[in-house]
Design an enzyme around this catalytic site. Sequence first.
Site, PDB file in Angstrom:
ATOM      1  N   SER A 170       0.786  -1.240   0.000  1.00 42.88           N
ATOM      2  CA  SER A 170       0.000   0.000   0.000  1.00 42.88           C
ATOM      3  C   SER A 170       0.818   1.289   0.000  1.00 42.88           C
ATOM      4  CB  SER A 170      -0.982   0.022   1.166  1.00 42.88           C
ATOM      5  OG  SER A 170      -0.322   0.294   2.382  1.00 42.88           O
TER       6      SER A 170
ATOM      7  N   LYS B  12       0.589   4.650   6.700  1.00 41.15           N
ATOM      8  CA  LYS B  12      -0.014   5.478   5.651  1.00 41.15           C
ATOM      9  C   LYS B  12       0.576   6.880   5.723  1.00 41.15           C
ATOM     10  CE  LYS B  12      -3.004   2.181   4.753  1.00 41.15           C
ATOM     11  NZ  LYS B  12      -2.685   1.232   3.723  1.00 41.15           N
TER      12      LYS B  12
END
Length: 173
Positions: free
Chosen positions: A39, A82
């Site tokens: 990701s 993230k």
Amino acid sequence: MSSLGEEVKDWVVSIAIAVVLAFIIRYFIVELYLVDGPSMRPTLQSAERLVVNKFIYRFRAPERGEILVFRYPRDPSRDFIKRVIAVPGDTIEIKDGRVFVNQQLMNEPYILSKTRGDYPLATVPEGHIFVMGDNRNNSEDSRFADVGFVPFELVKGKAVLVFWPFSQFKSLS
């Protein structure tokens, strides 16, 4: 015999101090993390190891652009990595594959490809952040209800350094 006893006592005290210091460092200052999954490509690769500063957010809130580790809201035993896209009070919107923060198009040289899908205009609530992976089309992030706006209390720390594999050593400023 007493000198042997003194030497053993010195060793026990030294080991106890080392254990206490390691505990303090590990739980309050820095922690090592393993990147698991795609990701955050291309910025971070699966199996890279990071140093995460757990101390910094005791003095200030996360800032736009920082990469951080947080506990997954639906299962706090799992950690996610993230990038902070928007902070409290910011508006966030994704339309036509482009990300807008406070109605300004984000310059995102770190993403792999145009973001699929839209996200309606929303305001980040106080005490929360909006996060996204750099590999937008393969990232479970704030666009999804199970993550949503991430509360500050779930943030564990700021990723500051990739240290392994050594050939990928880099600062994440």
